[in-house]
Motif scaffolding. Structure first.
Motif, PDB file in Angstrom:
ATOM      1  N   PHE A 171       1.152  -0.578  -7.375  1.00 14.95           N
ATOM      2  CA  PHE A 171      -0.242  -1.002  -7.189  1.00 14.95           C
ATOM      3  C   PHE A 171      -0.638  -2.015  -8.250  1.00 14.95           C
ATOM      4  CE2 PHE A 171      -0.796   2.826  -4.544  1.00 14.95           C
ATOM      5  CZ  PHE A 171      -1.532   2.286  -3.510  1.00 14.95           C
ATOM      6  N   PHE A 172      -0.256  -1.763  -9.478  1.00 11.52           N
ATOM      7  CA  PHE A 172      -0.592  -2.692 -10.560  1.00 11.52           C
ATOM      8  C   PHE A 172       0.108  -4.034 -10.378  1.00 11.52           C
ATOM      9  CE2 PHE A 172      -2.571   0.848 -12.622  1.00 11.52           C
ATOM     10  CZ  PHE A 172      -3.521   0.280 -13.467  1.00 11.52           C
ATOM     11  N   GLU A 173       1.268  -4.039  -9.744  1.00  9.35           N
ATOM     12  CA  GLU A 173       1.983  -5.281  -9.437  1.00  9.35           C
ATOM     13  C   GLU A 173       1.433  -5.940  -8.179  1.00  9.35           C
ATOM     14  OE1 GLU A 173       6.060  -4.067  -9.058  1.00  9.35           O
ATOM     15  OE2 GLU A 173       6.156  -3.414 -11.156  1.00  9.35           O
ATOM     16  N   ARG A 174       0.501  -5.240  -7.502  1.00  2.17           N
ATOM     17  CA  ARG A 174      -0.112  -5.668  -6.242  1.00  2.17           C
ATOM     18  C   ARG A 174       0.935  -5.826  -5.138  1.00  2.17           C
ATOM     19  NH1 ARG A 174      -4.246  -3.399  -6.450  1.00  2.17           N
ATOM     20  NH2 ARG A 174      -5.289  -4.601  -4.870  1.00  2.17           N
ATOM     21  N   SER A 175       1.935  -4.942  -5.166  1.00  2.50           N
ATOM     22  CA  SER A 175       2.973  -4.924  -4.147  1.00  2.50           C
ATOM     23  C   SER A 175       2.497  -4.093  -2.960  1.00  2.50           C
ATOM     24  CB  SER A 175       4.258  -4.313  -4.723  1.00  2.50           C
ATOM     25  OG  SER A 175       5.191  -4.093  -3.683  1.00  2.50           O
ATOM     26  N   GLU A 176       2.598  -4.664  -1.779  1.00  2.00           N
ATOM     27  CA  GLU A 176       2.190  -3.950  -0.570  1.00  2.00           C
ATOM     28  C   GLU A 176       3.074  -2.742  -0.295  1.00  2.00           C
ATOM     29  OE1 GLU A 176       1.606  -6.546   2.759  1.00  2.00           O
ATOM     30  OE2 GLU A 176       0.367  -7.911   1.583  1.00  2.00           O
ATOM     31  N   GLN A 177       4.216  -2.688  -0.946  1.00  2.00           N
ATOM     32  CA  GLN A 177       5.098  -1.532  -0.809  1.00  2.00           C
ATOM     33  C   GLN A 177       4.402  -0.256  -1.301  1.00  2.00           C
ATOM     34  OE1 GLN A 177       8.804  -1.794  -2.954  1.00  2.00           O
ATOM     35  NE2 GLN A 177       9.458   0.236  -2.275  1.00  2.00           N
ATOM     36  N   ALA A 178       3.426  -0.405  -2.188  1.00  3.51           N
ATOM     37  CA  ALA A 178       2.701   0.756  -2.714  1.00  3.51           C
ATOM     38  C   ALA A 178       2.029   1.532  -1.581  1.00  3.51           C
ATOM     39  CB  ALA A 178       1.668   0.307  -3.745  1.00  3.51           C
ATOM     40  N   ILE A 179       1.448   0.813  -0.641  1.00  2.01           N
ATOM     41  CA  ILE A 179       0.783   1.467   0.496  1.00  2.01           C
ATOM     42  C   ILE A 179       1.809   2.220   1.329  1.00  2.01           C
ATOM     43  CG2 ILE A 179      -0.554   1.102   2.616  1.00  2.01           C
ATOM     44  CD1 ILE A 179      -2.190   0.600   0.108  1.00  2.01           C
ATOM     45  N   ALA A 180       2.949   1.590   1.575  1.00  2.00           N
ATOM     46  CA  ALA A 180       4.003   2.246   2.354  1.00  2.00           C
ATOM     47  C   ALA A 180       4.502   3.498   1.641  1.00  2.00           C
ATOM     48  CB  ALA A 180       5.155   1.277   2.589  1.00  2.00           C
ATOM     49  N   GLU A 181       4.641   3.422   0.340  1.00  4.25           N
ATOM     50  CA  GLU A 181       5.131   4.570  -0.432  1.00  4.25           C
ATOM     51  C   GLU A 181       4.123   5.717  -0.423  1.00  4.25           C
ATOM     52  OE1 GLU A 181       8.135   5.032  -1.462  1.00  4.25           O
ATOM     53  OE2 GLU A 181       8.816   2.990  -1.041  1.00  4.25           O
ATOM     54  N   ILE A 182       2.834   5.395  -0.517  1.00  2.00           N
ATOM     55  CA  ILE A 182       1.813   6.451  -0.432  1.00  2.00           C
ATOM     56  C   ILE A 182       1.853   7.094   0.944  1.00  2.00           C
ATOM     57  CG2 ILE A 182      -0.671   6.795  -0.165  1.00  2.00           C
ATOM     58  CD1 ILE A 182      -1.183   5.660  -2.696  1.00  2.00           C
ATOM     59  N   GLY A 183       1.984   6.274   1.974  1.00  2.00           N
ATOM     60  CA  GLY A 183       2.079   6.807   3.327  1.00  2.00           C
ATOM     61  C   GLY A 183       3.287   7.710   3.502  1.00  2.00           C
ATOM     62  N   ASN A 184       4.430   7.308   2.954  1.00  2.00           N
ATOM     63  CA  ASN A 184       5.641   8.124   3.051  1.00  2.00           C
ATOM     64  C   ASN A 184       5.498   9.442   2.308  1.00  2.00           C
ATOM     65  OD1 ASN A 184       6.973   6.179   4.561  1.00  2.00           O
ATOM     66  ND2 ASN A 184       7.950   5.247   2.785  1.00  2.00           N
ATOM     67  N   LYS A 185       4.906   9.384   1.130  1.00  2.00           N
ATOM     68  CA  LYS A 185       4.842  10.574   0.280  1.00  2.00           C
ATOM     69  C   LYS A 185       3.666  11.493   0.622  1.00  2.00           C
ATOM     70  CE  LYS A 185       5.518  12.084  -4.424  1.00  2.00           C
ATOM     71  NZ  LYS A 185       5.818  11.689  -5.782  1.00  2.00           N
ATOM     72  N   TYR A 186       2.512  10.915   0.923  1.00  2.00           N
ATOM     73  CA  TYR A 186       1.300  11.718   1.101  1.00  2.00           C
ATOM     74  C   TYR A 186       0.636  11.564   2.461  1.00  2.00           C
ATOM     75  CZ  TYR A 186       1.786  12.280  -3.914  1.00  2.00           C
ATOM     76  OH  TYR A 186       2.271  12.558  -5.160  1.00  2.00           O
ATOM     77  N   GLY A 187       1.255  10.843   3.368  1.00  2.00           N
ATOM     78  CA  GLY A 187       0.651  10.590   4.674  1.00  2.00           C
ATOM     79  C   GLY A 187       0.322  11.852   5.452  1.00  2.00           C
ATOM     80  N   ARG A 188       1.268  12.790   5.504  1.00  2.00           N
ATOM     81  CA  ARG A 188       1.021  14.033   6.258  1.00  2.00           C
ATOM     82  C   ARG A 188      -0.094  14.847   5.616  1.00  2.00           C
ATOM     83  NH1 ARG A 188       6.156  17.307   7.914  1.00  2.00           N
ATOM     84  NH2 ARG A 188       4.439  18.507   8.770  1.00  2.00           N
ATOM     85  N   LEU A 189      -0.107  14.920   4.291  1.00  2.00           N
ATOM     86  CA  LEU A 189      -1.153  15.657   3.589  1.00  2.00           C
ATOM     87  C   LEU A 189      -2.513  15.023   3.849  1.00  2.00           C
ATOM     88  CD1 LEU A 189      -2.133  17.799   1.560  1.00  2.00           C
ATOM     89  CD2 LEU A 189      -1.536  16.180  -0.267  1.00  2.00           C
ATOM     90  N   CYS A 190      -2.576  13.706   3.740  1.00  2.00           N
ATOM     91  CA  CYS A 190      -3.844  12.995   3.976  1.00  2.00           C
ATOM     92  C   CYS A 190      -4.326  13.196   5.412  1.00  2.00           C
ATOM     93  CB  CYS A 190      -3.671  11.504   3.688  1.00  2.00           C
ATOM     94  SG  CYS A 190      -3.426  11.104   1.953  1.00  2.00           S
ATOM     95  N   SER A 191      -3.411  13.111   6.359  1.00  2.00           N
ATOM     96  CA  SER A 191      -3.773  13.305   7.767  1.00  2.00           C
ATOM     97  C   SER A 191      -4.292  14.719   8.001  1.00  2.00           C
ATOM     98  CB  SER A 191      -2.575  13.039   8.673  1.00  2.00           C
ATOM     99  OG  SER A 191      -2.213  11.684   8.602  1.00  2.00           O
ATOM    100  N   SER A 192      -3.663  15.684   7.363  1.00  2.00           N
ATOM    101  CA  SER A 192      -4.086  17.077   7.503  1.00  2.00           C
ATOM    102  C   SER A 192      -5.482  17.286   6.934  1.00  2.00           C
ATOM    103  CB  SER A 192      -3.080  17.990   6.803  1.00  2.00           C
ATOM    104  OG  SER A 192      -3.515  19.325   6.842  1.00  2.00           O
ATOM    105  N   VAL A 193      -5.733  16.745   5.750  1.00  2.00           N
ATOM    106  CA  VAL A 193      -7.051  16.875   5.126  1.00  2.00           C
ATOM    107  C   VAL A 193      -8.118  16.266   6.032  1.00  2.00           C
ATOM    108  CG1 VAL A 193      -8.497  16.061   3.205  1.00  2.00           C
ATOM    109  CG2 VAL A 193      -6.224  17.004   2.748  1.00  2.00           C
ATOM    110  N   SER A 194      -7.864  15.066   6.508  1.00  2.00           N
ATOM    111  CA  SER A 194      -8.835  14.373   7.343  1.00  2.00           C
ATOM    112  C   SER A 194      -9.033  15.088   8.684  1.00  2.00           C
ATOM    113  CB  SER A 194      -8.401  12.933   7.569  1.00  2.00           C
ATOM    114  OG  SER A 194      -9.398  12.219   8.243  1.00  2.00           O
ATOM    115  N   TYR A 195      -7.944  15.501   9.305  1.00  2.00           N
ATOM    116  CA  TYR A 195      -8.060  16.173  10.604  1.00  2.00           C
ATOM    117  C   TYR A 195      -8.813  17.495  10.482  1.00  2.00           C
ATOM    118  CZ  TYR A 195      -7.095  18.319  15.043  1.00  2.00           C
ATOM    119  OH  TYR A 195      -7.249  18.931  16.256  1.00  2.00           O
TER     120      TYR A 195
END
Length: 183
Positions: A10-34
């Motif tokens: 994120f500090f490098e402003r690499s778009e890979q950061a978003i992909a990595e958050i999605g890979n690591k925390y995507g299911r958890l985030c989806s569960s919280v929101s759902y």
């Protein structure tokens, strides 16, 4: 990938950061929101909005716990969407209604959670609970999970979970009264 490496992306402003958050925390985030919205499309939208918000907040922020940071953002966005949708009393609204007797002095119990002093008292209360009670309380009132899911996780019936939560709410209410919180 390690959370610190993701934050560095994120500090490098690499778009890979978003992909990595999605890979690591995507299911958890989806569960919280759902669990708050009970709508897959709205939950997906909120998770995507949360990723964008994280992108805008890191930098300058450097969270100690990336999972908590991302989940808090997802939860806030989802709750705002929930209020916007003016959903009927179901799902997360029921969780908030259960807590209303403990933390509400106004019409919206969710507003009380934004109050740092009250949040500190609730943290103190949670720190004093045994691990199982702590997990039940957080799963119900933070993640919005239903009784049966909590019961499966802790090996108890729906009724046992309901009774435990009733007792925990009474303990919380009594605890808050001792702290001088007006109910």
């Amino acid at each position: 990938m390690d959370d610190n490496k993701i934050i560095e992306l994120f500090f490098e402003r690499s778009e890979q950061a978003i992909a990595e958050i999605g890979n690591k925390y995507g299911r958890l985030c989806s569960s919280v929101s759902y669990n708050i919205l009970h709508n897959r499309e709205d939950a997906e939208e909120c998770v995507n909005d949360a990723y964008f918000t994280v992108w805008n907040k890191i930098p300058p922020e450097r969270p100690n716990s990336l999972a908590a940071f991302v989940c808090m953002i997802v939860r806030n966005i989802s709750f705002n969407k929930f209020k916007y949708n003016k959903a009927q009393k179901r799902g997360y609204a029921v969780c908030l209604d259960e807590l209303e007797e403990c933390v509400s002095g106004a019409d919206d119990p969710a507003e009380h959670f934004e109050n740092k002093q009250l949040a500190g008292y609730i943290d103190e209360f949670l720190d004093g609970l045994d691990d199982k009670s702590h997990a039940v309380f957080v799963r119900r009132y933070w993640f919005g999970e239903d009784f049966s899911k909590i019961g499966r996780i802790i090996g108890a019936s729906d009724g046992a979970v309901k009774v435990r939560l009733t007792r925990l709410r009474k303990k919380l209410r009594d605890f808050l009264v001792t702290k001088g919180v007006t109910l």
